[in-house]
Structures are given as structure tokens and as C-alpha cells.
Design an enzyme around this catalytic site. Structure first.
Site, PDB file in Angstrom:
ATOM      1  N   GLU A   1       0.588  -1.154  -0.396  1.00 12.34           N
ATOM      2  CA  GLU A   1       0.194   0.201   0.211  1.00 12.34           C
ATOM      3  C   GLU A   1       0.384   1.619  -0.048  1.00 12.34           C
ATOM      4  O   GLU A   1       0.447   2.195   0.716  1.00 12.34           O
ATOM      5  CB  GLU A   1      -0.907  -0.153   0.959  1.00 12.34           C
ATOM      6  CG  GLU A   1      -2.228  -0.794   1.353  1.00 12.34           C
ATOM      7  CD  GLU A   1      -2.794  -0.508   1.616  1.00 12.34           C
ATOM      8  OE1 GLU A   1      -3.640  -1.053   2.335  1.00 12.34           O
ATOM      9  OE2 GLU A   1      -2.620  -0.795   3.233  1.00 12.34           O
TER      10      GLU A   1
HETATM   11  C1  ACM Z   1      -2.145  -4.484   4.054  1.00  8.70           C
HETATM   12  O1  ACM Z   1      -3.265  -5.017   3.871  1.00  8.70           O
HETATM   13  N1  ACM Z   1      -2.346  -4.098   3.353  1.00  8.70           N
HETATM   14  C2  ACM Z   1      -1.369  -5.969   4.367  1.00  8.70           C
END
Ligand code: ACM
Length: 682
Positions: free
Chosen positions: A321
Site C-alpha cells: 500500500e
Molecule cells: C495489507 O492489508 N495492506 C497488508
């Protein structure tokens, strides 16, 4: 009294069903179900003469494990056994439980965890290649203990057991909310009880940096609000886990999810500081600057220290992310990308990951990360943890990378146990060769802690994670949901023996909400509520912060509300074959809920914190009234008017909508009653 009786009927119904669904002929409440099990004749009766002996060449962790097992056994049975602490002197051939271990086990990936357990009326024999296998067998013994009016016993049985997957983990996020070592310890005991073997410790994120770092002390000093683990505590946890046959894999999430690092070291970020610890949740912008040499010098220093602190061969670097916003906004970074032919943020992330990989490898660790760390050509020694889904899991496996599955096992999302349970890292129809299947090492339940505090985390993890543990350990063919729930009810109480608070904190939280001892009406309501699923609680425009209160009804409510689930089960039974006993039972519950609102309104007068759940109480009452009307139609065969059916359906639709971040989980059952009533007459 009445309620106890009702639960008794529920339990008996479930039990009768289970007796007929057991292929082995043995009704048991083992979780995970062993690979092979055969019923014997008779039983081994537990008395205070019970003793145990250990032979062979075990690692000394077996002595602590056997002693803990004895203490749990005497705690449960009230028997005063003669043995205190089990040592290598306890080798008496006449002892009731004979444990034999071939060699010392190592707490590493792919260690032998198999065991064979034979119970006859005279003796219990537990044999294993390693003491870790023997520890798994001791947990099976504790789960096997039966009881009746004559006392406690083990049923005669032969079990040959070994895990399906070598990597069976639980991720605990200690960054969003700090989790003191007592939390970690009791959860390690819970993990051991259901044969999980990896604690994935998510130690850093935007909201906190949780490890004492001697070489870079501003990390924990400025990034943690004083809430971090000292290195002594970390060693203590690693030792505690080791003595239970559990590996500890640390995660240091980079290059995104990194705000807390930059509070002390703003020069490493891709945008100028200053930075403060993040108090809100979601995907944030602060990201390491991958173009600066000092970033890698810093990470080298950091990883060198962490590689020495954590003995496991794997080190998790996150990699998930990264939104790339700081990179886009930084002209120097954009120039670097141009100069190095890096066309996208993903290419730049790849550059970063490759540099990080060199560092991790330099300190003799294997690198592990989320899906995003994969890139064409990257060394096969890395391991992928898939949070995005089966597609990326299978792709990694096809390309020859080892991988584990976490998508589908996010236990912070408040899914039902059965939904998690039926997700298989390698389902029977997986489009993979046998060789590729072997690359999938298992999975991890992921306990992200945005919404969980040290008070509530156990009830978010347990008992649902016991069912996930079964998915990772037991043969893939073990997937009878009803039988899973029958056993889960029992295992949940046994998990309390190791100090887990998932059951007992419930009523404590309700008392605090009610502000008094009488929680009758509040409990009746919350027993049929579940917190909203997925990210509906985080949602847009939310007011949640890391320091805000997590003492509300959705925090107390169980993600898999047993009363509601049993009600749904009962309505299904009644609808498929209406009968007097089920009708009585349903009427009992619907009447209780219908009348509950009046009592709840009294509670409400003294509990302003409950104001926003009042509509749920009102709705429960109104829907229960509808349920009773529907049952009357079914009973009498009298036609409900078209307008009743229409109005009722609208009301039921409305009642399904979440309120106060909770859902009423009995509406679905009531809706089925209404459908049955309407059908009966058309
Ligand atoms: C995640 O849920 N960003 C690993």
C-alpha cells in the site's frame, strides 16, 4: 432457568447431529481435527494417580510443556496430581502417560510436528520425532478429555497426526494499538492450543514504532508514545514462543506505512517534515525516499540490529500500500526516475525492494513481504504473503515462489467463522500442479488492530482463529460447518484456561456500558448483534483515532454472535419441517426479544453511551413481533394479507441496515419465517 433450558435443547440438537456426522465413530471436540483417528474400546479414567514420563532425546522445552499440560489438567479436573515440575528425571516406565521423543526439535520452518497418540484403558502413549510434535500431541490430550457423572477420562483412541501446511500463522498488529507483552503471551498460548506455529509480529506502522532500537534510538523514543517493546521483552517473547514450538517473524513495514519512523528521522521521508505519529487510520502518504543513499545506510543499520535480535530465518519488510503521492510530488525523485529509466511508481518501488533485499540477504535472512514486493526476476528465495487474493497467491506459486495466504483470513473484518473456515489456501479445484501446490506453505490469520485494543483483541482473535487453525492443520476434506461450530463452542471455553479474555471481557464491557451490574436487557440485545463487517466501521469521514474509545457496543459485540447463529439454524430447521419443539423454542426467543425493549429503555436512562443503539433495540422488538405473527400464520395456515406481507418485507429490509456500527443478526431468520408464512398461503 428457561434460557438455560433453551440452550440445552440447542446444544442437544447439535450434538445429535454431530454423532451421526462423525466418520470415525468417535464424538470428539478436537480442533484441529487430526489427520487420522480411530476409535478404540473403553476409556482411560483420570485419577490423582495420573503421572507422566518422558523418554528419548527431547529438547528441554518438552519439560515445561508437559508441566503446563499437567497444571491445566489438574486445574480442569480438580485432581491433586503427585508431580510438580516435570524434568528429565521423570522416566518411570509405569507412569500413565509415556512420552517418547526421538530428537530435539528446532523452531524452524518445516520442522517435524507429527505425533502418534494411543489411549487405552491402561495407558496413554505419545510418540513423536521431535518434542514439538509431542507438544502438539499434549494439546490433543487436553482437548480429548471427556467428563460425565463418573469423572474425567480420555476415550480410547489412536491418532496419527501431522499438519497439512508447515506455515500456520497469526499476525498481531502491535502498531495501530500497542499490545503489551501479556497480550502476546496469552495469545501465544492460544496459538499453541490450536497448533499454530508462527507469530507474525507487525511491529511498525504509521501509528507507532514498537521496538527498542539501540542503533537508531529516535525510532522508539519519538515514534511510539513510550509504548514499545524493550529488547529484553522481545527476547522474552521469542523464548516464550520457542518453548511452545512457535516461530516469531517480525514485520517492519517499508517503504510506505512508515510515518512513525519519520518522527525521529524526517530526512528519510520523501517530503519535508516535521512528522508526528499518525492518529488516524487508512493509507497515508509518508514514504521512504528510495533515491537517497542514506535511506539504505539507515536500513542497513536497522536490519543488522533486528536480524541479530530475531532468530527466525525470515524477516518481513511489508511493502504494501505505497500510494506514491510523496514520490509524485517530489521533483528530485521524479528526476531520479527519469535518469534511471523508472517509468512508474511500481518501478521505483522495485528499485527500493531490490536494495532492501540486498540488505536483508546480507544479514542472512530470507525476505518476506506482501504481494506488492513481487516483481519479474526477483530471487526465488523471497516469500509472498498474499493479502490481495488467490490470484496473486497462485501466480506466485506458479512462478516458483513460496507463498502464504492471508486474504480471506483478515479477522479484523468481523466475518463469520464459517466464512473464514471455508477458505482454503489450496482448494481441491486449484489450477496448480502438485509441484506448484507445494509452494503454498500455508496461511496466516491477520489481526489488524485499528479497532482492537488490549481489552478486545482476544475476542476478535478467538475463538474464530481456532477454526482457521483447523483449515491450516487438518485435511482439506474437513469442512463440515455445523460440526466445526459444535466443537468451537467447547474449544472457546478451553481457550480461557490459558488466560485469554475473549469470553470473560464480554460481560465486563457490558457492565461498563450499562454503568451497573444488571446487564440483562443489554446482553439480550448485544447477544444478537455483530459489528459491521469489512471496512464499514472505518468508513469515509469517520472519527476514529488510535486513542479514541473502543468500549462501544460494536467492540463488545461478537463478530460471530452465537445466539443469533443458533436462532438462524433453528429457523432453518423449523422451516424445513415445522414441529412443536422448534416452534416452542422460536416463540420463546421471539417473545424475549419483543419484550426486551421495555427493559432496555430503563437501562438507557442511566447509560447515555447506549443512546445510539436504542433504535436497534426497538427494531429487534418490532421484528420479533413480526416473527411471532409469521409463526402464527404458519401454525394456523391462515392467509396473511398482501399488505401485511408487503409492509413486513419493507420493515425487514430496513432492519437489515446497520445502525450504531452494528447489525441485527436475527433479521435473516425472521425474514425466512415471513417468506414461509407468505408461501404457505399462496
Ligand atoms: C495489507 O492489508 N495492506 C497488508
Amino acid at each position: 432457568m428457561k434460557k438455560t433450558f433453551s440452550f440445552f435443547v440447542f446444544s442437544c440438537l447439535l450434538l445429535i447431529q454431530a454423532v451421526y456426522s462423525q466418520p470415525t465413530g468417535l464424538v470428539h471436540h478436537l480442533m484441529p481435527v487430526p489427520a487420522r483417528m480411530e476409535k478404540g474400546n473403553g476409556r482411560f479414567t483420570l485419577t490423582q494417580e495420573f503421572t507422566l514420563a518422558i523418554k528419548g532425546k527431547p529438547h528441554q522445552r518438552i519439560y515445561g510443556g508437559a508441566t503446563r499440560m499437567l497444571r491445566r489438567l489438574d486445574g480442569r479436573t480438580g485432581l491433586f496430581f503427585s508431580q510438580a515440575y516435570i524434568t528429565s528425571n521423570n522416566t518411570d516406565a509405569s507412569a500413565s502417560l509415556q512420552i517418547t521423543v526421538d530428537r530435539p526439535g528446532k523452531v524452524i520452518l518445516n520442522e517435524d510436528e507429527s505425533y502418534t497418540l494411543t489411549v487405552t484403558s491402561e495407558k496413554i502413549k505419545l510418540t513423536a520425532t521431535t518434542d514439538i510434535g509431542a507438544l502438539r500431541g499434549l494439546e490433543t490430550i487436553l482437548q480429548l478429555v471427556g467428563r460425565d457423572e463418573n469423572g474425567y477420562y480420555l476415550p480410547a483412541v489412536t491418532i496419527q497426526d501431522a499438519p497439512r501446511f508447515p506455515w500456520r500463522g497469526l499476525l498481531i498488529d502491535a502498531a495501530r494499538h500497542f499490545m503489551p507483552i501479556e497480550v502476546i503471551k496469552r495469545n501465544l498460548d492460544g496459538m499453541a492450543a490450536v497448533k499454530l506455529n508462527v507469530l507474525h509480529w507487525h511491529l511498525t506502522d504509521d501509528q507507532g514504532f514498537r521496538v527498542e532500537t539501540n542503533s537508531l534510538p529516535k525510532l522508539h523514543e519519538l515514534g511510539s508514545d513510550g509504548q514499545y517493546y524493550t529488547q529484553e521483552q522481545i527476547k522474552e517473547i521469542i523464548q516464550y514462543a520457542d518453548s511452545r514450538g512457535i516461530r516469531v517473524v517480525p514485520e517492519f513495514d517499508v517503504p510506505g506505512h512508515a510515518t512513525s519512523w519519520f518522527v525521529g528521522y524526517p530526512e528519510l521521508a520523501s517530503a519535508p517534515g516535521p512528522y508526528t505519529i499518525e492518529r488516524k487510520f487508512g493509507i497515508k502518504n509518508p514514504t521512504f525516499d528510495p533515491t537517497k543513499e542514506e535511506t539504505y545506510t539507515f536500513l542497513d543499520t536497522f536490519i543488522k540490529e533486528m536480524a541479530a535480535l530475531f532468530p527466525d530465518e525470515y524477516l518481513h519488510i511489508g511493502g504494501d500500500e505505497n500510494n506514491g503521492k510523496q514520490w509524485k510530488a517530489n521533483t528530485q525523485i521524479q528526476a531520479f526516475m527519469k535518469a534511471n529509466n523508472l517509468a512508474s511508481n511500481h518501478d521505483l518501488q522495485t528499485h527500493f525492494i531490490e536494495r532492501a533485499l540486498k540488505i536483508v540477504t546480507r544479514y542472512n535472512k530470507k525476505m518476506m513481504g506482501w504481494d506488492e514486493i513481487w516483481q519479474p526476476g526477483i530471487t526465488k528465495s523471497i516469500m509472498i504473503q498474499s493479502w490481495r487474493g488467490k490470484k496473486s497467491l497462485f501466480e506466485a506459486a506458479r512462478k516458483g515462489y513460496t507463498a502464504i495466504l492471508s486474504n480471506g483470513y483478515y479477522i479484523d473484518l468481523a466475518w463469520s467463522t464459517s466464512r473464514h473456515y471455508l477458505i482454503d489456501p489450496v482448494p481441491a479445484d486449484a489450477d496448480l500442479t502438485d509441484e506448484q501446490k507445494k509452494n503454498i506453505l500455508g496461511g496466516e490469520a491477520a489481526m489488524w488492530s485499528e479497532l482492537a485494543t488490549e481489552e478486545t483483541i482476544d475476542s476478535r482473535i478467538w475463538p474464530r482463529t481456532a477454526a482457521i487453525a483447523e483449515r491450516f492443520w487438518s485435511p482439506g476434506s474437513v469442512k463440515d460447518v455445523e460440526d466445526m461450530y459444535r466443537r468451537l463452542d467447547i474449544i472457546s471455553l478451553q481457550l480461557e484456561e490459558v488466560g485469554l479474555l475473549h469470553e470473560k471481557n464480554y460481560e465486563m464491557m457490558l457492565r461498563r456500558l450499562a454503568g451497573c451490574r444488571d446487564i440483562t436487557s443489554l446482553k439480550t440485545l448485544v447477544d444478537v448483534l455483530e459489528p459491521v463487517e469489512d471496512y464499514k466501521r472505518h468508513g469515509k469521514g469517520n472519527i476514529l483515532t488510535s486513542f479514541g474509545p473502543y468500549t462501544l457496543v460494536p467492540d463488545a459485540a461478537n463478530p460471530d454472535a452465537a445466539v443469533a447463529r443458533k436462532f438462524r439454524f433453528l429457523t432453518d430447521q423449523y422451516i424445513s419441517s415445522p414441529n412443536e419443539a422448534a416452534a416452542k423454542e422460536l416463540t420463546y426467543w421471539l417473545t424475549l426479544w419483543k419484550n426486551n425493549h421495555a427493559a432496555f429503555q430503563q437501562t438507557l436512562k442511566q447509560a447515555p453511551i447506549l443512546k445510539d443503539v436504542a433504535p436497534l433495540s426497538q427494531t429487534l422488538s418490532a421484528m420479533s413481533e413480526i416473527g411471532l405473527q409469521a409463526m402464527e400464520h404458519i401454525r394456523t395456515g391462515k392467509t396473511p394479507s398482501a399488505s401485511w406481507v408487503e409492509t413486513t418485507k419493507k420493515q425487514l429490509e430496513e432492519a437489515k441496515k446497520p445502525q450504531a456500527k452494528c447489525e441485527l443478526k436475527v433479521v435473516e431468520g425472521i425474514e425466512k419465517l415471513v417468506q414461509k408464512a407468505a408461501k404457505a398461503t399462496t
